[in-house]
Design an enzyme around this catalytic site. Structure first.
Site, PDB file in Angstrom:
ATOM      1  N   LEU A  25       0.818  -1.211   0.000  1.00  0.00           N
ATOM      2  CA  LEU A  25       0.000   0.000   0.000  1.00  0.00           C
ATOM      3  C   LEU A  25       0.855   1.265   0.000  1.00  0.00           C
ATOM      4  CD1 LEU A  25      -2.477  -1.271   2.698  1.00  0.00           C
ATOM      5  CD2 LEU A  25      -3.046  -0.953   0.290  1.00  0.00           C
ATOM      6  N   TYR A 165      -2.609  -8.183  16.848  1.00  0.00           N
ATOM      7  CA  TYR A 165      -2.685  -7.335  15.663  1.00  0.00           C
ATOM      8  C   TYR A 165      -3.900  -6.418  15.774  1.00  0.00           C
ATOM      9  CZ  TYR A 165      -3.164  -5.816  10.817  1.00  0.00           C
ATOM     10  OH  TYR A 165      -3.284  -5.042   9.688  1.00  0.00           O
TER      11      TYR A 165
END
Length: 297
Positions: A25, A165
């Site tokens: 990204l 996470y």
């Protein structure tokens, strides 16, 4: 109406700093920004990989080294930017790691929390006086269901790669919204974004065993291309209508896919008391605080 890179305005004369700009990204974001005339500081951990990525970008770029899991490295980049008297129009907090086996950072913090949250928290506060327009913090749809494990922040008692996470991505949202509140009365904006389910090496470089195989299959069967997921970051970073406090994510199928739109975070992220608690803890763990001078502009 679909928002695509064609809607990114001319960025000539503007400087963007993008963390994790050498792949996925971050690289896709960098390509579009540079292609629209911006100068992009590609902040990367591995300068060799960064140089190879930079060779494929058309436009004005430079490399800067940062290891977001090491607060000494974060401080070094911030000092360099100040020493060079740099002006940064937009900071894009993009870099991240995902679901590795339990590891500790250089300062002894759980690695995902250190790299995904603490490093970006420290970087933002250390260079906020240089930032002219906005800070974009990249979270994940997996922040939903996350929480801050205050009682076991580093996972020493019970570590689950997925849960930790989610903790780090939930921390991103708490941070981005609290920064928005603290920037009230200034011209600076704090905007959140998430890329939906986008195919990058993030899903395969961290997980191990069955989780890695599952992620690899999911990328091949369901994920959007990274370039489309990056549109959410680009919208947050460049769209004039993007307002401070907004969260930008895909508009289709539970925000897994689609085109940039304003989405809503997990309702728990609206808990201002939790955000302030995390902010105070992050100041303590990083030894970085926000001064009134940083809020000017």
């Amino acid at each position: 109406m679909r928002w695509t890179e064609e809607q990114v305005p001319d960025l000539s004369g503007k400087t963007f700093l993008v963390t994790g700009a050498n792949s996925g990204l971050g690289l896709e974001t960098t390509k579009v920004l540079a292609g629209k005339g911006a100068h992009v500081i590609m902040a990367v951990r591995d300068l060799g990989k960064g140089e190879r990525a930079r060779a494929g970008v058309t436009g004005s770029t430079e490399l800067a080294r940062i290891d977001l899991a090491d607060l000494d490295s974060v401080r070094a980049l911030a000092k360099q930017l100040h020493d060079d008297r740099r002006t940064i129009d937009v900071l894009v907090n993009n870099a991240g790691i995902m679901m590795p086996p339990r590891q500790l950072s250089a300062q002894g913090h759980e690695l995902q929390f250190a790299a995904n949250h603490l490093g970006h928290f420290a970087l933002t506060l250390l260079i906020l006086d240089l930032v002219q327009e906005r800070v974009v913090t990249v979270s994940s749809g997996l922040h939903r269901g996350g929480r801050i494990h205050y009682e076991d922040l580093d996972g020493g008692a019970k570590y689950n790669p997925s849960a930790f996470y989610s903790q780090s991505k939930f921390a991103n949202v708490l941070f981005g919204l609290e920064l928005h509140r603290r920037l009230a009365g200034t011209t600076k904006r704090s905007i959140l974004a998430h890329p939906g389910y986008s195919a990058t090496n993030l899903q395969t470089s961290g997980p191990t065993g069955g989780a890695k195989l599952f992620m690899r299959m999911g990328n091949a069967m369901f994920a959007m291309p990274a370039a489309q997921g990056a549109l959410n970051i680009l919208y947050a970073a460049t769209e004039p209508r993007a307002a401070s406090g907004q969260f930008i994510g895909p508009d289709k199928f539970r925000e897994f896919r689609g085109w940039p739109s304003v989405v809503q975070p997990d309702p728990k992220a609206a808990d201002e008391a939790d955000a302030k608690r995390l902010w105070a803890l992050s100041e303590q763990l990083t030894d970085v605080q926000l001064s009134p001078a940083d809020l000017r502009g």
